[in-house]
Design a protein around this motif. Structure first.
Motif, PDB file in Angstrom:
ATOM      1  N   ILE A 216      24.271 -69.716   2.706  1.00 34.72           N
ATOM      2  CA  ILE A 216      24.902 -71.302   2.067  1.00 34.72           C
ATOM      3  C   ILE A 216      24.583 -71.813   0.738  1.00 34.72           C
ATOM      4  N   GLY A 217      24.928 -71.581  -0.304  1.00 34.56           N
ATOM      5  CA  GLY A 217      24.550 -72.136  -1.750  1.00 34.56           C
ATOM      6  C   GLY A 217      22.918 -72.062  -1.907  1.00 34.56           C
ATOM      7  N   GLU A 218      22.768 -72.877  -3.010  1.00 30.17           N
ATOM      8  CA  GLU A 218      21.356 -72.221  -4.077  1.00 30.17           C
ATOM      9  C   GLU A 218      20.259 -72.983  -3.395  1.00 30.17           C
ATOM     10  N   LYS A 219      19.821 -73.736  -2.939  1.00 30.04           N
ATOM     11  CA  LYS A 219      18.916 -74.104  -2.008  1.00 30.04           C
ATOM     12  C   LYS A 219      18.606 -72.988  -0.974  1.00 30.04           C
ATOM     13  N   ALA A 220      19.407 -72.188   0.076  1.00 30.45           N
ATOM     14  CA  ALA A 220      18.980 -71.591   1.000  1.00 30.45           C
ATOM     15  C   ALA A 220      18.806 -69.769   0.282  1.00 30.45           C
ATOM     16  N   ASP A 221      19.853 -69.801  -1.230  1.00 33.01           N
ATOM     17  CA  ASP A 221      19.767 -68.709  -1.674  1.00 33.01           C
ATOM     18  C   ASP A 221      17.815 -68.510  -1.561  1.00 33.01           C
ATOM     19  N   ILE A 222      17.116 -69.433  -2.155  1.00 35.09           N
ATOM     20  CA  ILE A 222      15.417 -69.328  -3.354  1.00 35.09           C
ATOM     21  C   ILE A 222      15.266 -69.126  -1.607  1.00 35.09           C
ATOM     22  N   TYR A 223      15.817 -70.170  -0.573  1.00 32.96           N
ATOM     23  CA  TYR A 223      15.153 -69.879   0.788  1.00 32.96           C
ATOM     24  C   TYR A 223      14.663 -68.645   1.704  1.00 32.96           C
ATOM     25  N   THR A 224      16.200 -68.227   1.640  1.00 33.07           N
ATOM     26  CA  THR A 224      16.127 -66.795   1.860  1.00 33.07           C
ATOM     27  C   THR A 224      15.682 -65.984   0.831  1.00 33.07           C
ATOM     28  N   GLN A 225      15.139 -65.645  -0.215  1.00 29.84           N
ATOM     29  CA  GLN A 225      14.485 -64.975  -0.609  1.00 29.84           C
ATOM     30  C   GLN A 225      12.681 -64.609  -0.854  1.00 29.84           C
ATOM     31  N   LYS A 226      12.950 -66.321   0.400  1.00 26.23           N
ATOM     32  CA  LYS A 226      11.064 -66.658   0.142  1.00 26.23           C
ATOM     33  C   LYS A 226      11.090 -65.730   2.297  1.00 26.23           C
ATOM     34  N   LEU A 227      11.896 -66.098   2.313  1.00 24.77           N
ATOM     35  CA  LEU A 227      12.354 -65.159   3.664  1.00 24.77           C
ATOM     36  C   LEU A 227      11.957 -64.049   3.852  1.00 24.77           C
ATOM     37  N   VAL A 228      12.603 -63.414   3.670  1.00 24.94           N
ATOM     38  CA  VAL A 228      12.550 -62.358   3.994  1.00 24.94           C
ATOM     39  C   VAL A 228      12.094 -61.278   2.920  1.00 24.94           C
ATOM     40  N   HIS A 229      11.728 -61.846   1.740  1.00 19.59           N
ATOM     41  CA  HIS A 229       9.993 -61.693   1.412  1.00 19.59           C
ATOM     42  C   HIS A 229       8.800 -61.638   2.331  1.00 19.59           C
ATOM     43  N   ARG A 230       9.040 -61.706   3.067  1.00 18.09           N
ATOM     44  CA  ARG A 230       7.364 -62.648   3.916  1.00 18.09           C
ATOM     45  C   ARG A 230       7.717 -61.577   5.632  1.00 18.09           C
ATOM     46  N   LEU A 231       8.903 -61.845   5.551  1.00 21.69           N
ATOM     47  CA  LEU A 231       9.655 -60.756   6.691  1.00 21.69           C
ATOM     48  C   LEU A 231       9.151 -58.601   6.334  1.00 21.69           C
TER      49      LEU A 231
END
Length: 422
Positions: free
Chosen positions: A334-349
């Protein structure tokens, strides 16, 4: 004009590709257990390879090959079967100079121009094994047991093994003369193709699918009754090995297989659960093929199994190979901040071996969760500003509905404790 797939071809769609993965995984594990190594050959070869290897009087060469002239004015043919290319590679790379026997397998696309029907396509895939360097019929029995073990591991029941011996070139010379005498008064009743075979290779008449020809050759002399003592001994050894393994079989003197390179052992594994096309696997020994294609005198034996036909058999028996392959985790945000964080998290996992996906269409959280359910994600995680600030989020098991709170920097540990999902 709407472009469609050519007649006799089939798209393997994402919703069914998991079946292929499961079967290929079973094949690779099986071949490893039997000590076979994979070989991959080009999808096309010089036409001469199949003319010499498969045989000019076979249906494959006469009617079914996809042959064209390339820009270098060379005659090129799309691979119609797997054995000849493997033999060519065996010779070209001097594999015969390595410790023998050479035990090889492949899963390769093949192409034949024939009438499409259930389990038979013009572009198809073949699992095959080829073994070089030993004449012992125990090796013939081994590859038969390998094929039957694949069916057993996949849960296939009701297949039957049929075996025969078509002798060596020497005893076939005598037999071919008997066939000429038998067919001579009936020559005009044979189809045009068989009349040509009568002169070049009358044995091939016994492989004709024409109804009139079939009716004629049903009363022809049986090859098994005319093999030499050495071939008879080899066939007895094969039966003894199969008996020792507890493998049931039927001796069928009419089996000749559709390719010219076979000698001695030929066999088919048949099923009544795939309609008229009852053969699901076939093969045999080809002791003269390596030398015929320019190599040394090295014996060989192998089989081919049509993957599409195997899948049809599994489907008709109600067997589901493997299972669908959903992602381990879907991350909704939800939201722009979470969108960028999600991109980083998905890549890491993903770098840690966790299969994970996320939304790319800007959907609402509700729509994202609905999508996660549709794709069968095993776990879901919803990220917003509060979860990011806290460094923790609830991870939901979609099947049970149970939610566990996990630190975002320990997600890798969470999945490792599960023992790996995919």
């Amino acid at each position: 004009m709407q472009i469609q797939a050519p007649k006799g071809t089939h798209d393997v769609l994402p919703q069914e590709s998991y079946k292929w993965h499961a079967i290929e995984k079973a094949i690779r594990a099986l071949c490893h257990d039997f000590g076979y190594r994979e070989i991959r050959t080009p999808v096309f070869e010089h036409t001469e390879l199949f003319d010499r290897g498969v045989g000019e009087t076979t249906d494959v060469v006469q009617k079914e090959m996809y042959t064209f002239t390339d820009k270098g004015d060379r005659s090129i043919t799309l691979r119609p079967e797997g054995t000849s290319p493997v033999v060519r590679s065996f010779i070209e790379h001097s594999i015969y100079a390595q410790p023998q026997p050479s035990k090889l397998y492949y899963v390769s696309p093949c192409f034949r121009y024939e009438k499409p029907q259930a389990g038979r396509l013009r572009a198809f895939h073949q699992f095959g094994v080829e073994v070089f360097g030993a004449t012992d019929a125990a090796l013939d029995a081994e590859i038969i047991s390998l094929a039957l073990e694949l069916f057993r591991r996949l849960g296939v029941t009701g297949v039957e093994l049929e075996i025969n011996s078509i002798g060596c070139p020497e005893c076939r010379k005598v037999y071919n003369e008997k066939l000429r005498q038998f067919f001579a008064p009936k020559l005009q009743d044979l189809c045009e193709t068989c009349r040509q075979r009568y002169e070049k290779n009358p044995l091939r008449i016994l492989d004709c699918k024409d109804k009139n020809c079939k009716a004629i050759y049903e009363s022809a002399p049986i090859l098994l009754d005319n093999i030499c003592p050495e071939c008879d001994e080899h066939f007895a050894r094969l039966r003894a090995c199969l008996d020792a393994m507890g493998i049931s079989y039927t001796v069928d003197g009419t089996i000749v297989r559709g390719l010219d390179y076979y000698t001695k052992t030929v066999f088919e594994i048949v099923s009544k659960n795939i309609g008229a096309q009852g053969t699901v696997c076939g093969g045999g020994r080809y002791n003269g093929l390596v030398s015929e294609l320019g190599g040394p005198e090295v014996p060989g034996v192998g089989f081919g199994l049509g993957m599409e036909r195997l899948l049809l058999l599994l489907d008709n028996l109600g067997i589901e190979p493997g299972g669908t392959e959903p992602v381990d985790l879907f991350v909704a945000n939800i939201g722009e901040k979470a969108d960028i964080y999600t991109q980083k998290l998905v890549h890491r996992l993903r770098r840690e071996g966790v299969s994970v996906d996320r939304d790319y269409l800007g959907r609402s959280v509700k729509a994202q969760m609905k999508y996660a359910n549709k794709i069968g994600a095993k776990y879901t995680l919803v990220l917003g500003d509060s979860e990011i600030e806290a460094g923790r989020a609830g991870i939901k098991h979609m099947e049970t509905g149970e939610t566990t709170e996990v630190a975002l920097d320990e997600l890798e540990k969470f999945f490792k404790q599960l023992g790996g999902l995919n």
